[in-house]
Design a protein around this motif. Structure first.
Motif: not given
Length: 590
Positions: A13, A17, A38, A41, A44, A46-48, A50-51
């Motif tokens: 993350k 980030g 974030l 979220k 991981v 969800e973070w991906n 977003m990325h």
């Protein structure tokens, strides 16, 4: 081990980030918005996601060019748009509604939430009160960094809000794309010439004092408009002929209105036309701050009202009888403070079980409030005492358990504040008293939730009264305006334990002020104005380490000189972060 505590997950993350952070270009708003996204979220994956979306939005933002959201911020537009696209549909409506307000406008939250309700954006399928749902929507927009907080009230709730310049640009763009609102801006030459792309349901008109008249253009048709908000510059001197034309225009052309904000207008020597009764779909009407002599009886036809604000300037004649008795959906009613006709009581629809606000109701005695006890959702009550408020009354068993805010005004008749009304509201957190205070009962200490107290034109407060005030267990804000304090005011050790804000204005007899060590230990803001008898600020201020802001205005030059660096009182305030001295008065005999 939970994902949030797994070191590998944390590192993944962190890496994602940091990569996303690089594209914020150091812009605080962009960083804050990204953090807000974030924060919702968890995994991981969800973070991906977003990325990946971040890079898609970067390309979109870059392609849009500098005209989209401002030169130099092309690469940040992706993040602002991403925050908008992540909103649920109902929050998108609430956000786009803000496009109607002028730039740098501090939006009153109380008004905004009522407008959202009148527009039908807010629904409450559960037992939760619609006003609470509406306020929660605002809090969510704030939490997502879409809206910024302006001021907080005494209960720590948001009082005003506004949009960051970049976020407002996005809001305006999205509102225009969706034909959500049309703005006619008379303060700029090009504004009045713009026409909407299609049938627009919301119209915001920015008036300028130089505008001669307003009416429909030959090719304009606003018969389908549901919401009409007028914005007038502060201290405007719009000619009454202009506003008469405005009234005629809106009553003739906007018959489908649900929302009408017509504030700060001058309809002098006239009344609201009888045709106002034809706007039968109105849910929200505010003529606050306008000069209106007469409200016609045809207003009784407007049975869909949720909010009716008639707080006009000067004297306004309101219809007699049960003009409000059919308004079963009424939730908030604000009557004129100065009414030409004073009825003993005004009748409201007994079916209006959701009535939460009644302001400026004229009464003679507390018994006139008997019917209001039935309004179990009542939160805010403002009463004006006339003709007999000082008469002794029999004890009453009336208790307003749900009331949060109470205002009592007896100044118009020079009557003493009737404490029997105040003490029937044990749970209020906000109390506004305007009128002579003959006594200050110790029973006032039973108001354990009271956080804000305002005293205006209160006459002569005695030392015993101050001792009661400083023992109020939850008091955080105290306003004392136009009155007589003891010549020697003493704030005792341990007094005002939670007071954060203190405002002292026009206290003519106050000469000496003592603050004992340990008094007002939580004070953050002190404001003193036009207390010409006060010789110096108290020594005890030097011990109040929480004091962050001191404002002195309309005071004698010698008083101010003592506070300057090197002055004999400077040591008392040298720890205060912000000291503002303004509007110094010329020397004159005291």
């Amino acid at each position: 081990m939970s994902e949030t505590k797994d070191p590998k997950i944390y590192e993944q993350k962190k890496e994602l980030g940091m990569e996303m952070l690089q594209h914020c270009k150091g812009l605080p708003l962009a960083i804050t918005v990204l953090a807000g996204l974030l924060a919702r979220k968890d995994t991981v994956d969800e973070w991906n996601a977003m990325h990946k979306n971040v890079y898609a939005y970067i390309r979109r933002g870059t392609d849009l060019g500098p005209d989209y959201i401002g030169e130099g911020y092309e690469g940040v537009s992706w993040l602002l748009e991403l925050s908008y696209d992540n909103l649920p549909y109902y929050l998108k409506l609430c956000f786009l509604y803000l496009a109607q307000f002028p730039e740098d406008y501090e939006i009153p939250v109380s008004t905004l939430t009522k407008l959202w309700m009148a527009e039908g954006f807010i629904s409450s399928a559960s037992a939760e009160v619609m006003e609470d749902v509406s306020y929660r929507c605002l809090r969510e927009l704030v939490g997502r960094c879409m809206v910024q907080v302006g001021k907080n009230g005494s209960s720590k709730k948001i009082k005003t809000c506004h949009l960051h310049d970049l976020m407002r640009d996005l809001c305006m763009l999205k509102a225009k794309e969706g034909n959500f609102v049309h703005i006619i801006n008379y303060s700029i030459a090009s504004g009045a010439k713009e026409t909407p792309n299609g049938r627009v349901r919301r119209l915001a008109i920015y008036l300028d004092k130089m505008v001669d008249t307003y009416g429909r253009g030959k090719d304009e048709n606003y018969g389908h408009v549901r919401s009409l908000l007028y914005f007038v510059p502060k201290f405007s001197d719009l000619d009454s002929k202009v506003t008469k034309n405005l009234v005629r225009s809106l009553l003739r052309n906007f018959t489908m209105l649900r929302v009408l904000k017509f504030e700060g207008m001058d309809v002098r020597k006239s009344k609201l036309p009888d045709e106002i009764g034809n706007l039968v779909h109105l849910r929200f009407l505010s003529v606050r701050g306008s000069v209106i002599r007469v409200v016609p009886s045809s207003i009784a036809n407007l049975v869909c009202f949720q909010t009716l604000d008639l707080r006009t300037l000067w004297g306004t004649k309101i219809p007699n009888g049960n003009v409000f008795s059919k308004m079963e959906k009424l939730r908030h009613i604000y009557l004129p403070r100065f009414q030409s006709a004073r009825e003993k009581r005004l009748l409201f629809a007994t079916e209006a079980v959701n009535l939460q606000t009644v302001v400026n109701i004229y009464i003679q005695a507390s018994s006139d409030l008997d019917d209001f006890v039935k309004l179990t959702n009542l939160r805010k009550l403002g009463v004006i005492i006339f003709d007999g408020g000082e008469k002794k009354e029999k004890g009453t068993n009336i208790i307003f358990k749900h009331l949060q805010s109470l205002s009592v005004n007896s100044w118009l008749e020079d009557l003493a504040i009737p404490w029997n009304i105040v003490l029937t509201c044990p749970n209020i957190y906000k109390l506004h008293l305007e009128g002579r205070i003959a006594e200050l009962p110790k029973d006032l200490l039973c108001l354990t939730n009271l956080t804000k107290l305002t005293l205006i034109r209160f006459g002569n407060l005695k030392e015993d009264h101050i001792k009661v005030l400083q023992k109020l267990p939850s008091l955080r804000m105290l306003f004392a305006i136009v009155g007589i304090f003891p010549a020697s005011l003493v704030c005792s050790e341990g007094g005002f334990p939670f007071l954060e804000c203190l405002y002292l204005y026009y206290l003519s007899e106050l000469k000496e002020w003592k603050v004992e060590k340990g008094a007002m230990p939580s004070l953050c803001r002190l404001q003193i104005g036009h207390c010409l008898g006060l010789e110096a600020i108290p020594d005890g201020l030097q011990h109040i380490t929480t004091l962050k802001k001191l404002i002195i205005e309309m005071t004698r030059p010698e008083f101010c000189r003592r506070l300057g660096e090197g002055g004999e009182d400077f040591y008392k305030i040298q720890h205060v972060q912000s000291v503002i001295i303004t509007n110094i008065l010329p020397n004159h005999p005291r």
